[in-house]
Design an enzyme around this catalytic site. Structure first.
Site, PDB file in Angstrom:
ATOM      1  N   SER A   1      18.423  48.916  45.111  1.00 23.47           N
ATOM      2  CA  SER A   1      17.858  50.217  44.751  1.00 23.47           C
ATOM      3  C   SER A   1      18.867  51.044  43.977  1.00 23.47           C
ATOM      4  CB  SER A   1      17.449  50.982  46.015  1.00 23.47           C
ATOM      5  OG  SER A   1      18.600  51.417  46.718  1.00 23.47           O
ATOM      6  N   CYS A   2      18.394  52.140  43.394  1.00 25.48           N
ATOM      7  CA  CYS A   2      19.289  53.024  42.652  1.00 25.48           C
ATOM      8  C   CYS A   2      20.355  53.612  43.577  1.00 25.48           C
ATOM      9  CB  CYS A   2      18.494  54.131  41.962  1.00 25.48           C
ATOM     10  SG  CYS A   2      17.465  55.130  43.058  1.00 25.48           S
TER      11      CYS A   2
ATOM     12  N   HIS B   1      17.724  63.308  46.612  1.00 22.38           N
ATOM     13  CA  HIS B   1      17.112  62.459  45.587  1.00 22.38           C
ATOM     14  C   HIS B   1      16.040  63.202  44.806  1.00 22.38           C
ATOM     15  CE1 HIS B   1      15.287  58.942  43.717  1.00 22.38           C
ATOM     16  NE2 HIS B   1      16.247  58.189  44.209  1.00 22.38           N
TER      17      HIS B   1
END
Length: 480
Positions: free
Chosen positions: A291-292, A319
């Site tokens: 994931s980021c 986020h």
């Protein structure tokens, strides 16, 4: 009179600086398009940059290495690179300029200096271009398309051949796809051309045909019918997450490798720069780019684990909202995510704390994690509160992180920020997945709090690109 004289002198110097910058930009682009030699400045891209952007990067480089690096230094070294017979490669001219200042006598003859520093670039590597198919064309898919086409160069690495979507493909759909690729509310206009070829169900991107394919199931596609062979399929849909589901891509004729742009189950989860060498593309066919958030925190956690050892810690990621949330209050399968994304801070869960262990097994069971979605469309922040095995100071911790941002295996992953005014909009467009905020570091003996910014779209997309090149075995010689 002296003030007027000084002002005129400053104007003249500014003109010389701008002229040198334009000449430098021309050499950067000539090297890229003629020889597939890509120059970067401390991992920051230089191809297609404006003069003001290049000068800002020079200022950052000067402060970063604490050496009086100028555009004239970069220009002289770029000219020398032009005159040396080098194969396709990626060269950090910032590092070369820094090393030139460390060895003044050895750098008097720039051509000899470049030959000496790049002596390992003796012959062209045997790189075969790799066909790429984007399966899905959402936020990450379109950014990957932009990057793939912008960095096509002579076509010796990754070649975007097709995009797969669901539903009918017609003139209207193609025009909408082209518009979404051309114009982006967060990342701005695509610095290229996008045209519609409805007769052939294709987009013409920078003069190159990219076929648009409609499919409901990955195994039903015959890529060879479109002239595509041995392709790397980059799955951006998020619909297929485990080894069995992702393996359906490999049943398609003309597909050979799969890369998922999300955390995957039963497949290697890779953070490029940390564990990509642990899995051989010759023996593994399906990869996940994690994931980021995992890509943002794992590089800095590796530095801390290697240098101090981590006892335990907590990750809180602040986020940007995502398309998974609702625009206005409405039903949602998860609590809180149903509330209006642009109006609320929303507490939700993240698996990034556990996911880190897939790239760094030493951290298994040591991290808890949570997330807060906030009303910005892009740009996120990870706050890491950690207990280390060693006592540290703010200066010593920052120095370790700066060293790893300058040299070693993580230079592409960690960007070291010196900015007192850094905010989320400043990091949009960063190619590094981790922007370490040195001004925000807090230490208290063996307890630390560090702040890591990340462009959860653009920075992550570049990690996907790095991993794609590794899987496709098209990564050029790099000098960082």
């Amino acid at each position: 009179m002296s003030q007027i004289t000084n002002y005129e002198k400053e104007v003249a110097e500014q003109a010389l600086t701008r002229r040198a910058t334009v000449e430098f930009i021309n050499i950067v682009n000539d090297l890229w398009y003629d020889k597939s030699i890509e120059l970067v400045l401390f991992r920051n891209q230089l191809v297609d940059k404006r003069a003001s952007e290049v000068l800002n990067l020079i200022d950052y480089a000067k402060e970063f290495v604490a050496k009086p690096i100028t555009i004239h230094d970069a220009l002289e070294i770029a000219k020398a690179i032009q005159q040396v017979n080098l194969p396709s490669s990626k060269l950090d001219i910032g590092k070369l300029a820094y090393e030139c200042h460390l060895d003044v006598d050895g750098c008097k003859d720039k051509i000899d200096f470049v030959k000496r520093q790049l002596k390992d670039v003796t012959e062209a590597q045997d790189i075969q271009p790799k066909d790429v198919v984007l399966y899905g064309f959402g936020r990450i898919g379109r950014l990957l398309a932009r990057e793939l086409m912008s960095k096509m160069g002579k076509g010796s690495q990754l070649r975007l051949r097709a995009v797969v979507t669901r539903g009918e493909i017609n003139q209207t759909v193609l025009e909408k796809r082209a518009s979404l690729l051309s114009i982006d509310s967060v990342h701005g206009d695509f610095l290229g051309t996008v045209q519609v070829d409805a007769e052939n169900n294709a987009l013409i991107i920078n003069g190159t045909t990219v076929t648009m394919i409609s499919a409901n199931a990955p195994e039903d596609i015959d890529y060879t019918a479109y002239g595509i062979e041995d392709a790397l399929i980059i799955d951006n849909t998020g619909a297929f997450r485990d080894k069995e589901a992702l393996g359906r891509h490999l049943q398609a004729k003309g597909a050979s490798k799969v890369l998922l742009t999300a955390p995957g189950k039963g497949v290697p989860n890779i953070v490029h720069g940390v564990n990509h060498k642990d899995h051989d593309p010759d023996t593994v066919d399906i990869f996940s780019a994690a994931s980021c958030t995992t890509n943002a925190i794992t590089p800095v956690l590796k530095v801390l684990e290697d240098n101090y050892g981590i006892i335990k810690g907590h990750l809180e990621t602040i986020h940007a909202y995502t398309n998974d949330q609702n625009l206005v209050d409405n039903m949602h399968k998860k609590y809180r995510r149903g509330r209006a994304a642009a109006l609320n801070m929303v507490i939700t869960e993240t698996g990034a704390g556990k996911a880190v262990a897939k790239a760094l097994p030493a951290l298994e069971g040591k991290l808890t994690s949570n997330a807060i979605r906030v009303p910005v469309p892009n740009g996120s922040l990870a706050v890491l509160s950690l207990q280390l095995h060693s006592q540290v100071t703010t200066d010593s911790l920052n120095a370790i992180m700066k060293h790893n941002a300058l040299e070693g295996e993580l230079v592409e992953q960690i960007q070291y920020s010196l900015d007192n005014e850094l905010v989320s909009s400043d990091i949009i467009g960063s190619t590094a997945p981790s922007i370490f905020d040195s001004k925000a570091t807090i230490t208290d003996g063996s307890t630390i709090v560090i702040y890591v910014w990340y462009d959860n779209e653009y920075g992550y997309s570049h990690q996907v690109m790095r991993l794609a090149k590794h899987i496709a075995k098209v990564r050029r010689y790099t000098y960082y």
